[in-house]
Design a protein around this motif. Structure first.
Motif, PDB file in Angstrom:
ATOM      1  N   THR A   1       0.821  -1.212   0.000  1.00  0.00           N
ATOM      2  CA  THR A   1       0.000   0.000   0.000  1.00  0.00           C
ATOM      3  C   THR A   1       0.856   1.263   0.000  1.00  0.00           C
ATOM      4  OG1 THR A   1      -1.929  -1.016   1.043  1.00  0.00           O
ATOM      5  CG2 THR A   1      -1.651   1.346   1.368  1.00  0.00           C
ATOM      6  N   GLU A   2       1.901   1.291   0.809  1.00  0.00           N
ATOM      7  CA  GLU A   2       2.719   2.510   0.890  1.00  0.00           C
ATOM      8  C   GLU A   2       3.347   2.843  -0.461  1.00  0.00           C
ATOM      9  OE1 GLU A   2       2.724   4.581   3.382  1.00  0.00           O
ATOM     10  OE2 GLU A   2       1.340   3.227   4.396  1.00  0.00           O
ATOM     11  N   GLU A   3       3.845   1.835  -1.162  1.00  0.00           N
ATOM     12  CA  GLU A   3       4.410   2.079  -2.493  1.00  0.00           C
ATOM     13  C   GLU A   3       3.325   2.575  -3.441  1.00  0.00           C
ATOM     14  OE1 GLU A   3       7.187  -0.489  -5.442  1.00  0.00           O
ATOM     15  OE2 GLU A   3       5.090  -1.162  -5.303  1.00  0.00           O
ATOM     16  N   ALA A   4       2.144   1.974  -3.375  1.00  0.00           N
ATOM     17  CA  ALA A   4       1.053   2.384  -4.256  1.00  0.00           C
ATOM     18  C   ALA A   4       0.648   3.833  -3.990  1.00  0.00           C
ATOM     19  CB  ALA A   4      -0.141   1.458  -4.071  1.00  0.00           C
ATOM     20  N   ILE A   5       0.648   4.240  -2.734  1.00  0.00           N
ATOM     21  CA  ILE A   5       0.328   5.629  -2.403  1.00  0.00           C
ATOM     22  C   ILE A   5       1.338   6.577  -3.044  1.00  0.00           C
ATOM     23  CG2 ILE A   5       0.298   7.306  -0.508  1.00  0.00           C
ATOM     24  CD1 ILE A   5      -1.007   5.104   1.212  1.00  0.00           C
ATOM     25  N   GLU A   6       2.612   6.232  -2.952  1.00  0.00           N
ATOM     26  CA  GLU A   6       3.647   7.066  -3.574  1.00  0.00           C
ATOM     27  C   GLU A   6       3.457   7.141  -5.086  1.00  0.00           C
ATOM     28  OE1 GLU A   6       7.474   5.668  -2.442  1.00  0.00           O
ATOM     29  OE2 GLU A   6       7.130   5.936  -0.289  1.00  0.00           O
ATOM     30  N   LEU A   7       3.138   6.012  -5.696  1.00  0.00           N
ATOM     31  CA  LEU A   7       2.929   5.992  -7.150  1.00  0.00           C
ATOM     32  C   LEU A   7       1.704   6.806  -7.524  1.00  0.00           C
ATOM     33  CD1 LEU A   7       3.665   2.212  -7.865  1.00  0.00           C
ATOM     34  CD2 LEU A   7       5.113   4.167  -8.457  1.00  0.00           C
ATOM     35  N   ALA A   8       0.651   6.713  -6.734  1.00  0.00           N
ATOM     36  CA  ALA A   8      -0.570   7.471  -7.015  1.00  0.00           C
ATOM     37  C   ALA A   8      -0.312   8.968  -6.940  1.00  0.00           C
ATOM     38  CB  ALA A   8      -1.667   7.066  -6.032  1.00  0.00           C
ATOM     39  N   ARG A   9       0.412   9.385  -5.914  1.00  0.00           N
ATOM     40  CA  ARG A   9       0.696  10.816  -5.776  1.00  0.00           C
ATOM     41  C   ARG A   9       1.582  11.332  -6.904  1.00  0.00           C
ATOM     42  NH1 ARG A   9       1.753  10.530   0.553  1.00  0.00           N
ATOM     43  NH2 ARG A   9       3.818   9.977  -0.208  1.00  0.00           N
ATOM     44  N   ALA A  10       2.454  10.462  -7.403  1.00  0.00           N
ATOM     45  CA  ALA A  10       3.385  10.859  -8.468  1.00  0.00           C
ATOM     46  C   ALA A  10       2.772  10.745  -9.858  1.00  0.00           C
ATOM     47  CB  ALA A  10       4.653  10.003  -8.400  1.00  0.00           C
ATOM     48  N   THR A  11       1.557  10.177  -9.958  1.00  0.00           N
ATOM     49  CA  THR A  11       0.946   9.939 -11.265  1.00  0.00           C
ATOM     50  C   THR A  11      -0.471  10.492 -11.257  1.00  0.00           C
ATOM     51  OG1 THR A  11       2.175   7.834 -11.245  1.00  0.00           O
ATOM     52  CG2 THR A  11       0.637   8.173 -13.064  1.00  0.00           C
ATOM     53  N   PRO A  12      -0.631  11.808 -11.312  1.00  0.00           N
ATOM     54  CA  PRO A  12      -1.970  12.404 -11.204  1.00  0.00           C
ATOM     55  C   PRO A  12      -2.897  12.044 -12.358  1.00  0.00           C
ATOM     56  CG  PRO A  12      -0.319  14.070 -11.754  1.00  0.00           C
ATOM     57  CD  PRO A  12       0.434  12.830 -11.397  1.00  0.00           C
ATOM     58  N   SER A  13      -2.344  11.577 -13.479  1.00  0.00           N
ATOM     59  CA  SER A  13      -3.191  11.197 -14.614  1.00  0.00           C
ATOM     60  C   SER A  13      -3.939   9.895 -14.358  1.00  0.00           C
ATOM     61  CB  SER A  13      -2.340  11.046 -15.881  1.00  0.00           C
ATOM     62  OG  SER A  13      -1.278  10.112 -15.670  1.00  0.00           O
ATOM     63  N   LEU A  14      -3.515   9.119 -13.366  1.00  0.00           N
ATOM     64  CA  LEU A  14      -4.173   7.865 -13.020  1.00  0.00           C
ATOM     65  C   LEU A  14      -5.303   8.137 -12.023  1.00  0.00           C
ATOM     66  CD1 LEU A  14      -4.272   4.739 -13.107  1.00  0.00           C
ATOM     67  CD2 LEU A  14      -2.586   4.737 -11.241  1.00  0.00           C
ATOM     68  N   SER A  15      -6.527   7.825 -12.409  1.00  0.00           N
ATOM     69  CA  SER A  15      -7.673   7.984 -11.513  1.00  0.00           C
ATOM     70  C   SER A  15      -7.615   6.886 -10.454  1.00  0.00           C
ATOM     71  CB  SER A  15      -8.972   7.886 -12.319  1.00  0.00           C
ATOM     72  OG  SER A  15     -10.099   7.862 -11.476  1.00  0.00           O
ATOM     73  N   VAL A  16      -7.622   7.278  -9.191  1.00  0.00           N
ATOM     74  CA  VAL A  16      -7.455   6.317  -8.094  1.00  0.00           C
ATOM     75  C   VAL A  16      -8.683   6.344  -7.197  1.00  0.00           C
ATOM     76  CG1 VAL A  16      -6.057   5.629  -6.118  1.00  0.00           C
ATOM     77  CG2 VAL A  16      -4.951   6.564  -8.160  1.00  0.00           C
ATOM     78  N   GLY A  17      -9.252   5.171  -6.970  1.00  0.00           N
ATOM     79  CA  GLY A  17     -10.351   5.024  -6.032  1.00  0.00           C
ATOM     80  C   GLY A  17      -9.912   4.209  -4.831  1.00  0.00           C
ATOM     81  N   CYS A  18     -10.835   3.996  -3.924  1.00  0.00           N
ATOM     82  CA  CYS A  18     -10.558   3.174  -2.744  1.00  0.00           C
ATOM     83  C   CYS A  18     -11.209   1.815  -2.933  1.00  0.00           C
ATOM     84  CB  CYS A  18     -11.088   3.843  -1.485  1.00  0.00           C
ATOM     85  SG  CYS A  18     -10.671   2.943   0.043  1.00  0.00           S
ATOM     86  N   HIS A  19     -10.402   0.774  -2.843  1.00  0.00           N
ATOM     87  CA  HIS A  19     -10.878  -0.609  -2.943  1.00  0.00           C
ATOM     88  C   HIS A  19     -11.219  -1.046  -1.521  1.00  0.00           C
ATOM     89  CE1 HIS A  19     -11.393  -4.268  -5.197  1.00  0.00           C
ATOM     90  NE2 HIS A  19     -10.509  -4.948  -4.485  1.00  0.00           N
ATOM     91  N   ILE A  20     -12.466  -0.832  -1.114  1.00  0.00           N
ATOM     92  CA  ILE A  20     -12.885  -1.100   0.255  1.00  0.00           C
ATOM     93  C   ILE A  20     -12.840  -2.608   0.522  1.00  0.00           C
ATOM     94  CG2 ILE A  20     -14.728  -0.885   1.952  1.00  0.00           C
ATOM     95  CD1 ILE A  20     -13.678   1.809   1.154  1.00  0.00           C
ATOM     96  N   VAL A  21     -12.107  -2.993   1.553  1.00  0.00           N
ATOM     97  CA  VAL A  21     -11.958  -4.403   1.907  1.00  0.00           C
ATOM     98  C   VAL A  21     -12.761  -4.673   3.175  1.00  0.00           C
ATOM     99  CG1 VAL A  21     -10.340  -6.221   2.555  1.00  0.00           C
ATOM    100  CG2 VAL A  21      -9.673  -4.510   0.846  1.00  0.00           C
ATOM    101  N   LEU A  22     -13.796  -5.503   3.038  1.00  0.00           N
ATOM    102  CA  LEU A  22     -14.631  -5.889   4.174  1.00  0.00           C
ATOM    103  C   LEU A  22     -14.534  -7.378   4.459  1.00  0.00           C
ATOM    104  CD1 LEU A  22     -17.809  -3.811   3.280  1.00  0.00           C
ATOM    105  CD2 LEU A  22     -16.025  -3.211   4.932  1.00  0.00           C
ATOM    106  N   VAL A  23     -13.788  -8.097   3.639  1.00  0.00           N
ATOM    107  CA  VAL A  23     -13.613  -9.541   3.785  1.00  0.00           C
ATOM    108  C   VAL A  23     -12.209  -9.895   3.310  1.00  0.00           C
ATOM    109  CG1 VAL A  23     -14.591  -9.986   1.491  1.00  0.00           C
ATOM    110  CG2 VAL A  23     -14.606 -11.798   3.194  1.00  0.00           C
ATOM    111  N   ASP A  24     -11.600 -10.910   3.944  1.00  0.00           N
ATOM    112  CA  ASP A  24     -10.294 -11.398   3.512  1.00  0.00           C
ATOM    113  C   ASP A  24      -9.224 -10.311   3.564  1.00  0.00           C
ATOM    114  OD1 ASP A  24      -8.368 -13.146   2.544  1.00  0.00           O
ATOM    115  OD2 ASP A  24      -8.868 -12.738   0.433  1.00  0.00           O
ATOM    116  N   GLY A  25      -9.052  -9.719   4.731  1.00  0.00           N
ATOM    117  CA  GLY A  25      -8.043  -8.687   4.877  1.00  0.00           C
ATOM    118  C   GLY A  25      -7.970  -8.200   6.315  1.00  0.00           C
ATOM    119  N   GLU A  26      -7.131  -7.187   6.527  1.00  0.00           N
ATOM    120  CA  GLU A  26      -6.994  -6.579   7.848  1.00  0.00           C
ATOM    121  C   GLU A  26      -7.729  -5.249   7.884  1.00  0.00           C
ATOM    122  OE1 GLU A  26      -3.111  -6.333   9.508  1.00  0.00           O
ATOM    123  OE2 GLU A  26      -2.415  -8.157   8.500  1.00  0.00           O
ATOM    124  N   PRO A  27      -8.482  -4.982   8.941  1.00  0.00           N
ATOM    125  CA  PRO A  27      -9.181  -3.702   9.032  1.00  0.00           C
ATOM    126  C   PRO A  27      -8.228  -2.568   9.383  1.00  0.00           C
ATOM    127  CG  PRO A  27      -9.521  -4.935  11.048  1.00  0.00           C
ATOM    128  CD  PRO A  27      -8.747  -5.838  10.115  1.00  0.00           C
TER     129      PRO A  27
END
Length: 277
Positions: free
Chosen positions: A37-63
Motif C-alpha cells: 500500500t505505501e508504495e502504491a500511495i507514492e505511485l498514485a501521488r506521483a501519477t496524477p493522470s491515473l484515476s485512483v479510487g478506494c478498494h474497500i476491503v470488508l472480507v479477507d483482509g486486515e481492518p
C-alpha cells in the motif's frame, strides 16, 4: 478500464503503472491496508493522470480500525476480517453484521488514503460485496462524507455474459443470479446521489480473462459507459504470499489488456470522467 488491488504487491503495482503509462489503463482502486500500500500511495501521488479510487476491503483482509471496534465485522480470535466471502455473506444476510461498522470501517479506509494525499475519485469493494444493499448504503454514506460521489456498478449484463467464452459454468450461474440485485443497486445509488456506469464487463471472466475474451467483449460493446474490471499483475513470490486465487491469471490479464490497442470506436475514460458533473 479499472484495475483492482492496487497496493496488494509490488508486482501488481508495477503492472498497473506500466499499463497506465502505456495508455491502456485509466483507473485503479487502492487497498488501504495491504503489503504494498505505501508504495502504491507514492505511485498514485506521483501519477496524477491515473484515476485512483478506494478498494474497500470488508472480507479477507486486515481492518484499519481496531478489531475491538468491529465486533460483528472482524473475527475476535484473529483480529482480521472474515476470511471468506461465503462466511461474510452468511453473517451479513442473517443480520449479524452491523451497518454502522461497515460505514465506520469504510470511512477509515477512505480517510487513511486521503490523509496521505491520495485524491480519490470513486469506490468499489473487494469481491464486489457492495452489490448487496446491506453493504451498499453504509458504504455510500461513508464515501459521500469524504466527498466521493462515484461507485462501481458491479453487475454484468446479458450481452457481456454471452460474449465471455470459457468461464466456468458455476461462476456464469452466480453472475447471472446476482444480477437480480441490480434494480435495488440502481435505486440506492440514485437515492444517495451517486453516479456510476451502465455496467461492468470482465467480472465473469475474472481468472480467465485472456486476449480472446477481451477482444470478444470489446467487439460486442454497445453504446454506453462500461467498466472493464481487471486484475493485472506479475506472478512473483509476493503474490504467492498474498492469499489470492488469482496468480498466473494476473499475468495473462496483463498481456490480454494490450488487445485494447486494436479496438476502434471505443473511447477510454477514467472514473474521474464518470464523476465529473
Amino acid at each position: 478500464m479499472n484495475a483492482d488491488d492496487f497496493g496488494l504487491t509490488a508486482g501488481v503495482n508495477r503492472a498497473i503503472l506500466e499499463l497506465h503509462l502505456g495508455g491502456l489503463l485509466t483507473s485503479t482502486t487502492l487497498m488501504a491496508r495491504a503489503a504494498a500500500t505505501e508504495e502504491a500511495i507514492e505511485l498514485a501521488r506521483a501519477t496524477p493522470s491515473l484515476s485512483v479510487g478506494c478498494h474497500i476491503v470488508l472480507v479477507d483482509g486486515e481492518p484499519v480500525l481496531p478489531p475491538a471496534q468491529l465486533g460483528t465485522l472482524a473475527d475476535p480470535n484473529t483480529g482480521r476480517l472474515q476470511p471468506t466471502l461465503g462466511g461474510f455473506l452468511k453473517r451479513l444476510l442473517s443480520g449479524r453484521i452491523r451497518g454502522a461498522e461497515i460505514e465506520a470501517e469504510a470511512a477509515a479506509q477512505i480517510a487513511s488514503l486521503q490523509g496521505r494525499g491520495v485524491r480519490l475519485t470513486h469506490v468499489d469493494t473487494h469481491k464486489h460485496t457492495h452489490m448487496f444493499p446491506a453493504v451498499l448504503r453504509p458504504l455510500l454514506r461513508a464515501a459521500r462524507a469524504a466527498g466521493i460521489r462515484a461507485v462501481r456498478n458491479p453487475f454484468e449484463l446479458g450481452w457481456s455474459v454471452r460474449a465471455t467464452p470459457g468461464a466456468p459454468w458455476l461462476r456464469r450461474t452466480e453472475v447471472t443470479l446476482l444480477r437480480r440485485l441490480e434494480p435495488a443497486f440502481r435505486r440506492i445509488v440514485a437515492e444517495e446521489g451517486f453516479v456510476t456506469t451502465d455496467g461492468a464487463i470482465g467480472v465473469l471472466a475474472t481468472g480467465t480473462l485472456d486476449a480472446a475474451t477481451v477482444s470478444s467483449l470489446l467487439r460486442a460493446l454497445p453504446a454506453g459507459t462500461w467498466e472493464l474490471v481487471t486484475h493485472p499483475g506479475y506472478n512473483d513470490g509476493d503474490l504467492a504470499q498474498a492469499h489470492t486465487r488469482l496468480l498466473a491469471s494476473r499475468e495473462t490479464e496483463r498481456e490480454a489488456l494490450r488487445a485494447l490497442r486494436s479496438v476502434t470506436g471505443a473511447r477510454l475514460i477514467s472514473f474521474a470522467d464518470v464523476a465529473r458533473p
